[in-house]
Design a protein around this motif. Sequence first.
Motif, PDB file in Angstrom:
ATOM      1  N   ALA A  33       0.828  -1.207   0.000  1.00  0.00           N
ATOM      2  CA  ALA A  33       0.000   0.000   0.000  1.00  0.00           C
ATOM      3  C   ALA A  33       0.861   1.255   0.000  1.00  0.00           C
ATOM      4  O   ALA A  33       0.502   2.271  -0.607  1.00  0.00           O
ATOM      5  CB  ALA A  33      -0.930   0.005   1.212  1.00  0.00           C
ATOM      6  N   ILE A  34       2.014   1.206   0.633  1.00  0.00           N
ATOM      7  CA  ILE A  34       2.904   2.371   0.685  1.00  0.00           C
ATOM      8  C   ILE A  34       3.660   2.534  -0.626  1.00  0.00           C
ATOM      9  O   ILE A  34       3.724   3.626  -1.202  1.00  0.00           O
ATOM     10  CB  ILE A  34       3.878   2.246   1.881  1.00  0.00           C
ATOM     11  N   GLU A  35       4.250   1.454  -1.120  1.00  0.00           N
ATOM     12  CA  GLU A  35       5.057   1.529  -2.341  1.00  0.00           C
ATOM     13  C   GLU A  35       4.216   1.607  -3.606  1.00  0.00           C
ATOM     14  O   GLU A  35       4.646   2.139  -4.615  1.00  0.00           O
ATOM     15  CB  GLU A  35       5.984   0.315  -2.435  1.00  0.00           C
ATOM     16  N   GLY A  36       3.031   1.017  -3.571  1.00  0.00           N
ATOM     17  CA  GLY A  36       2.172   1.032  -4.741  1.00  0.00           C
ATOM     18  C   GLY A  36       2.425  -0.106  -5.710  1.00  0.00           C
ATOM     19  O   GLY A  36       1.878  -0.126  -6.812  1.00  0.00           O
ATOM     20  N   ARG A  37       3.250  -1.088  -5.327  1.00  0.00           N
ATOM     21  CA  ARG A  37       3.525  -2.239  -6.192  1.00  0.00           C
ATOM     22  C   ARG A  37       3.933  -3.424  -5.314  1.00  0.00           C
ATOM     23  O   ARG A  37       4.319  -3.269  -4.164  1.00  0.00           O
ATOM     24  CB  ARG A  37       4.621  -1.935  -7.199  1.00  0.00           C
ATOM     25  N   TRP A  38       3.828  -4.623  -5.894  1.00  0.00           N
ATOM     26  CA  TRP A  38       4.201  -5.835  -5.181  1.00  0.00           C
ATOM     27  C   TRP A  38       5.729  -5.968  -5.146  1.00  0.00           C
ATOM     28  O   TRP A  38       6.412  -5.510  -6.067  1.00  0.00           O
ATOM     29  CB  TRP A  38       3.602  -7.056  -5.865  1.00  0.00           C
TER      30      TRP A  38
END
Length: 94
Positions: A33-38
Motif C-alpha cells: 500500500a505504501i510503495e504502490g507495487r508488489w
Amino acid sequence: MDEGSLFSQLTMWGAALIGFIGVTGMRVLVGVAIEGRWPRSLGEGFRYIFLMGDIRSRRMQLYAILWFFGCAATSILFVQVMIRLWKAGYGRWS
C-alpha cells in the motif's frame, strides 16, 4: 511428555504460527500500500515488513486489515476445534 501437554503444545504453536502469518502478511500488504507495487524479490518483500510512510493505495491497506483479522479469526477457530477434538477423545492414544 503426556498426551495433554503434547496436544496443548500443538494447539499453542499452531495458533502462534497462524498469528505470525497474519502479522507478517499484514505488514507486507501495508508495504504494498505504501510503495504502490508488489515486491519483486524476497529481499524486497522482507524490506516491506519494516516499511513506514504515506499510504498510496487505500484498497491495499484495507486488504491488510482484512488479512490480519481473517488470520485472527482462523487462529481462534483453530484453537476451538483443537479443544473440541481433545474433549471428544481424539488426542488420547491409550
